[in-house]
Design a protein around this motif. Sequence first.
Motif, PDB file in Angstrom:
ATOM      1  N   MET A 125       0.834  -1.208   0.000  1.00 60.07           N
ATOM      2  CA  MET A 125       0.000   0.000   0.000  1.00 60.07           C
ATOM      3  C   MET A 125       0.868   1.257   0.000  1.00 60.07           C
ATOM      4  N   MET A 126       1.946   1.231   0.811  1.00 62.77           N
ATOM      5  CA  MET A 126       2.834   2.389   0.849  1.00 62.77           C
ATOM      6  C   MET A 126       3.546   2.580  -0.485  1.00 62.77           C
ATOM      7  N   VAL A 127       3.942   1.486  -1.126  1.00 60.41           N
ATOM      8  CA  VAL A 127       4.585   1.579  -2.432  1.00 60.41           C
ATOM      9  C   VAL A 127       3.637   2.202  -3.446  1.00 60.41           C
ATOM     10  N   THR A 128       2.391   1.745  -3.450  1.00 60.95           N
ATOM     11  CA  THR A 128       1.399   2.286  -4.382  1.00 60.95           C
ATOM     12  C   THR A 128       1.172   3.773  -4.132  1.00 60.95           C
ATOM     13  N   TYR A 182      12.799   1.761  -0.529  1.00 60.64           N
ATOM     14  CA  TYR A 182      13.765   0.829  -1.113  1.00 60.64           C
ATOM     15  C   TYR A 182      13.167   0.151  -2.348  1.00 60.64           C
ATOM     16  N   SER A 183      11.914  -0.270  -2.261  1.00 57.37           N
ATOM     17  CA  SER A 183      11.260  -0.948  -3.389  1.00 57.37           C
ATOM     18  C   SER A 183      11.114  -0.010  -4.577  1.00 57.37           C
ATOM     19  N   ARG A 187      12.840  -0.274  -8.391  1.00 60.52           N
ATOM     20  CA  ARG A 187      12.126  -0.169  -9.665  1.00 60.52           C
ATOM     21  C   ARG A 187      12.732   0.927 -10.539  1.00 60.52           C
ATOM     22  N   LYS A 188      13.107   2.025  -9.920  1.00 57.52           N
ATOM     23  CA  LYS A 188      13.656   3.154 -10.678  1.00 57.52           C
ATOM     24  C   LYS A 188      15.028   2.818 -11.268  1.00 57.52           C
ATOM     25  N   SER A 197      24.894  -5.495  -9.613  1.00 56.90           N
ATOM     26  CA  SER A 197      25.226  -4.372  -8.729  1.00 56.90           C
ATOM     27  C   SER A 197      24.088  -4.092  -7.751  1.00 56.90           C
ATOM     28  N   LEU A 198      22.847  -4.245  -8.189  1.00 52.94           N
ATOM     29  CA  LEU A 198      21.710  -4.014  -7.296  1.00 52.94           C
ATOM     30  C   LEU A 198      21.723  -5.018  -6.143  1.00 52.94           C
TER      31      LEU A 198
END
Length: 315
Positions: A125-128, A182-183, A187-188, A197-198
């Motif tokens: 929900m926070m990501v959205t 972080y999520s 994505r970015k 590297s990620l």
Amino acid sequence: MFIGGRKLSPQNTRTDVDSEAMPPVALALSLGVFLMFALLDTSAKYLVTSGLAAIFVVWCRFALQALLQAVISRAWANADAWRMRNVPLQLVRGIALPVTTLLNFKALETLQLAQTVSVFLSSPMMVTALAGPLLGEWAGPRRWAAIMVGFVGVLVVVRPGTAMFDPAILYSISATLVYAIYSILTRKLAGTETEASLVFYSSFFGVVLLAPFAWVSASMPDRPLDVVLLCVFGIFGMIGHTMFIKASRLASAPKIAPFVYSQLLWMTLLGFIVFGDFPDWWTILGAAIICASGLYLMYRERVLRLARSAAPIER
């Protein structure tokens, strides 16, 4: 395209992977992923409640992970593991995951496993909510309604203003917020940075920058089980991530995503077996609301994705 005098649209020729059955191996792996993560948190709670400093436990967890990742990826000979195109965002992302873990471990010092995971499951929900201002991916009214319902579930678990409110829950809320960031950064950066590297920098930066604080707070364990857990509990996370990669090769992301809520069952079970804890009915109710909201968000994402894929391509 015409077959037998009948024109086939792109929808007729497209294979809808979402309609295919999930392979049993992928199902078992998906359940195993979140069992491993539950074992990681259970081990961490055991360690921090035995008197070890949370930041030292976090440092040991990521030091082991960084070492294993370096060996597995042969980082000393793999230029992709060190290559960075966006150094500031890689640095912020590399710190975000250890900070998330530290906040979560601080919460586990006093909270039950079921309480921390119930709050943490609100991260979709926070990501959205944050994807709009940070990525330009704005949610529609239905998804915003699901977000609001999910936050109601968080309030039910937290119960602010009541005698049952534990200030340590603020660590869980903060951990969930940092993990959402972080999520979004993942994505970015996924479109510009190498996968190696990620993976590598998500632990490397934490090990380097947390080291001074971790060793100032360090207190060596005196029980054999503590020593063993401190040396190997990070392996649960490594196994979990490896199983997730294997499951992702066998099934689509929308099929795997709902299994994140199985972690609530694993954490509740392990909390009862190891610590004799069982969540109260308010925590169970709040967790159910959060899970329902998250599942609806996944459903809406699937509907929108299928609608986009079925849209005619302009020529």
